[in-house]
Scaffold this motif. Structure first.
Motif, PDB file in Angstrom:
ATOM      1  N   ARG A 105      24.496 -15.962 -16.058  1.00  0.00           N
ATOM      2  CA  ARG A 105      23.867 -17.021 -15.253  1.00  0.00           C
ATOM      3  C   ARG A 105      24.484 -17.088 -13.868  1.00  0.00           C
ATOM      4  O   ARG A 105      23.789 -17.355 -12.893  1.00  0.00           O
ATOM      5  CB  ARG A 105      24.039 -18.367 -15.956  1.00  0.00           C
ATOM      6  N   LYS A 106      25.799 -16.894 -13.799  1.00  0.00           N
ATOM      7  CA  LYS A 106      26.474 -17.009 -12.504  1.00  0.00           C
ATOM      8  C   LYS A 106      26.284 -15.773 -11.647  1.00  0.00           C
ATOM      9  O   LYS A 106      26.527 -15.798 -10.453  1.00  0.00           O
ATOM     10  CB  LYS A 106      27.978 -17.218 -12.734  1.00  0.00           C
ATOM     11  N   LYS A 107      25.893 -14.694 -12.317  1.00  0.00           N
ATOM     12  CA  LYS A 107      25.857 -13.409 -11.614  1.00  0.00           C
ATOM     13  C   LYS A 107      24.815 -13.384 -10.506  1.00  0.00           C
ATOM     14  O   LYS A 107      23.759 -13.981 -10.623  1.00  0.00           O
ATOM     15  CB  LYS A 107      25.560 -12.289 -12.597  1.00  0.00           C
ATOM     16  N   LYS A 108      25.171 -12.626  -9.475  1.00  0.00           N
ATOM     17  CA  LYS A 108      24.188 -12.366  -8.421  1.00  0.00           C
ATOM     18  C   LYS A 108      23.048 -11.548  -9.044  1.00  0.00           C
ATOM     19  O   LYS A 108      23.211 -10.996 -10.121  1.00  0.00           O
ATOM     20  CB  LYS A 108      24.837 -11.545  -7.297  1.00  0.00           C
ATOM     21  N   PRO A 109      21.916 -11.481  -8.371  1.00  0.00           N
ATOM     22  CA  PRO A 109      20.810 -10.698  -8.932  1.00  0.00           C
ATOM     23  C   PRO A 109      21.282  -9.279  -9.282  1.00  0.00           C
ATOM     24  O   PRO A 109      22.098  -8.702  -8.582  1.00  0.00           O
ATOM     25  CB  PRO A 109      19.790 -10.660  -7.801  1.00  0.00           C
ATOM     26  N   ASP A 110      20.786  -8.786 -10.399  1.00  0.00           N
ATOM     27  CA  ASP A 110      21.180  -7.447 -10.854  1.00  0.00           C
ATOM     28  C   ASP A 110      20.867  -6.373  -9.829  1.00  0.00           C
ATOM     29  O   ASP A 110      19.881  -6.462  -9.111  1.00  0.00           O
ATOM     30  CB  ASP A 110      20.413  -7.096 -12.130  1.00  0.00           C
ATOM     31  N   PHE A 111      21.726  -5.379  -9.787  1.00  0.00           N
ATOM     32  CA  PHE A 111      21.350  -4.218  -8.993  1.00  0.00           C
ATOM     33  C   PHE A 111      21.133  -3.049  -9.931  1.00  0.00           C
ATOM     34  O   PHE A 111      21.610  -3.046 -11.071  1.00  0.00           O
ATOM     35  CB  PHE A 111      22.407  -3.895  -7.934  1.00  0.00           C
ATOM     36  N   HIS A 112      20.398  -2.091  -9.467  1.00  0.00           N
ATOM     37  CA  HIS A 112      20.138  -0.920 -10.292  1.00  0.00           C
ATOM     38  C   HIS A 112      20.735   0.309  -9.648  1.00  0.00           C
ATOM     39  O   HIS A 112      20.970   0.343  -8.440  1.00  0.00           O
ATOM     40  CB  HIS A 112      18.632  -0.738 -10.500  1.00  0.00           C
ATOM     41  N   LEU A 113      20.999   1.295 -10.495  1.00  0.00           N
ATOM     42  CA  LEU A 113      21.631   2.522 -10.001  1.00  0.00           C
ATOM     43  C   LEU A 113      20.784   3.183  -8.915  1.00  0.00           C
ATOM     44  O   LEU A 113      21.305   3.865  -8.043  1.00  0.00           O
ATOM     45  CB  LEU A 113      21.839   3.502 -11.157  1.00  0.00           C
TER      46      LEU A 113
END
Lengths: 218, 186
Positions: free
Chosen positions: B86-94
């Protein structure tokens, strides 16, 4: 996609192994006839197989040592005890408070319905009605304190009256020259005890300071 | 619950810190695996695993011995992991570009000293792909799917860990399974 929402629900129940033999047989028969449902079930099984095929990871080797290094020196169970050892004042205060509570609680003794009277003079106690009566023509000189009973003054009371768990029934002829204090509710009683307690402490300490002052003067 | 775990926990409660290392060795791989699958990142997985064990140690007195220890421990771990998501910044992808670089994606951030044999590479790609699909699931479905299919736990145990009624666990597994079917089938 399954041919209907109902069938999709059945496929899920089949996957969860929640069907009895008959339901299972019925679904299997349906799937053998219905291409859509057959495809859906196949995809679902493949999905689960793919997810389950992923290998298990081992935790990094240093993880146990890292945590062990971060553990507090004191075992956690004794935290409270240690804290009190470090704060002897709080320990004293806690004990003091406990004694105070016990002395208060003793005020609410099991024989709470027994009438108790403190004071000197001529009066009689009507136990069955729970009334303390000061008869006509009698006078009490001094304070009077009644617990768990009402007071009916037909004579005279020259002093303060304190009623705990009781009422003052004012008779026409009678009179009380001092103050009447009725303490009925539980919290009022606690407040009353606290007031007495505090006034005791303060009168004690002011006595001491007076004495100290005097010794300085003389 | 097996007597080994009971004995270890009794020792920890008595103040024997070394016993906690024994307990960790029994459960660390499972906890790490669950949180890694939920977070998809080895550093965060290590961080959350350590945090989960620390909390378990600090609160060992609140653990009810009549219940299964793993359920209690996994509950701490999944709660921490869900908080982290929940706290994480938006996911990034490889495949995303590294910020501040023209056409460098995250693949290039990993060292590539020894080229892997073909089949291992295929296996690795497969693993990455499945993990990426799991990461696309909303966290609440993700947790249910991981506990069900990767840890092979019963619906009842999953309910106890996630503090949910069994019916809700079922719904989440159904939806998660359906979402994975769609994305893996693409």
């Amino acid at each position: 996609m399954a041919c209907s929402k109902n069938q999709l629900q059945k496929i899920h129940r089949y996957m969860d192994e929640e069907m009895n033999d008959e339901e299972q047989k019925m679904l299997e028969e349906h799937v053998s006839d219905c291409g859509d449902c057959a495809a859906h079930l196949k995809e679902m099984r493949q999905t689960v197989a793919i997810v389950q095929s992923t290998s298990h990871f081992k935790a990094p080797d240093d993880i146990t040592q890292n945590v062990m290094n971060q553990l507090p020196k004191q075992p956690p169970a004794k935290k409270g005890k240690v804290w009190l050892q470090k704060h002897p004042f709080m320990m004293t205060a806690a004990t003091f408070f406990l004694v105070f509570i016990i002395s208060l609680a003793s005020g609410f003794s099991p024989d709470a319905n027994q009438i108790a009277v403190q004071g000197e003079g001529q009066f009689y106690v009507d136990e069955s009605n729970g009334v303390v009566i000061v008869p006509e023509g009698e006078a009490i000189y001094g304070d009077i304190r009644i617990e768990n009973g009402d007071l009916n003054v037909e004579g005279e009371v020259h002093g303060d009256v304190t009623l705990v768990n009781g009422e003052h029934i004012q008779a026409s002829a009678g009179g009380v020259t001092g103050e009447i204090e009725e303490i009925n509710a539980f919290y009022e009683r606690i407040w009353h005890h606290t007031k007495i307690f505090i006034s005791d402490v303060f009168s004690l300490s002011s006595d001491t300071t007076e004495q100290t002052d005097l010794s300085i003067w003389f | 619950m097996d007597t080994v775990v009971k004995r270890i926990i009794a020792n920890i409660k008595k103040g024997d810190q070394e016993a906690f290392a024994e307990l960790m060795d029994l459960y660390k791989d499972q906890v790490y695996h669950i949180v890694y699958r939920m977070l998809g990142n080895v550093h965060e997985a290590q961080d959350v695993t350590q945090e989960a064990f620390l909390r378990a140690y600090m609160n060992i007195d609140t653990y009810d011995e009549k219940r299964k220890f793993s359920t209690w421990l996994f509950r701490i771990a999944t709660n921490l992991a869900i908080d982290r998501i929940r706290k994480k910044k938006p996911d990034f992808h490889l495949e995303d570009n590294v910020p501040g670089t023209a056409d460098l994606d995250y693949h290039s951030q990993f060292s590539n000293e020894d080229p892997l044999p073909e089949d291992q590479l295929l296996q690795l790609e497969m693993q990455e792909w499945v993990q990426a699909e799991i990461m696309k699931l909303p966290p609440k479905y993700r947790a249910a799917i991981i506990l069900k299919y990767l840890e092979d736990l019963s619906l009842k145990e999953i309910g106890d860990i996630l503090n949910l009624p069994v019916a809700t666990v079922k719904t989440r597994i159904h939806r998660g399974r359906e979402a994975l079917r769609k994305s893996l089938g693409e």
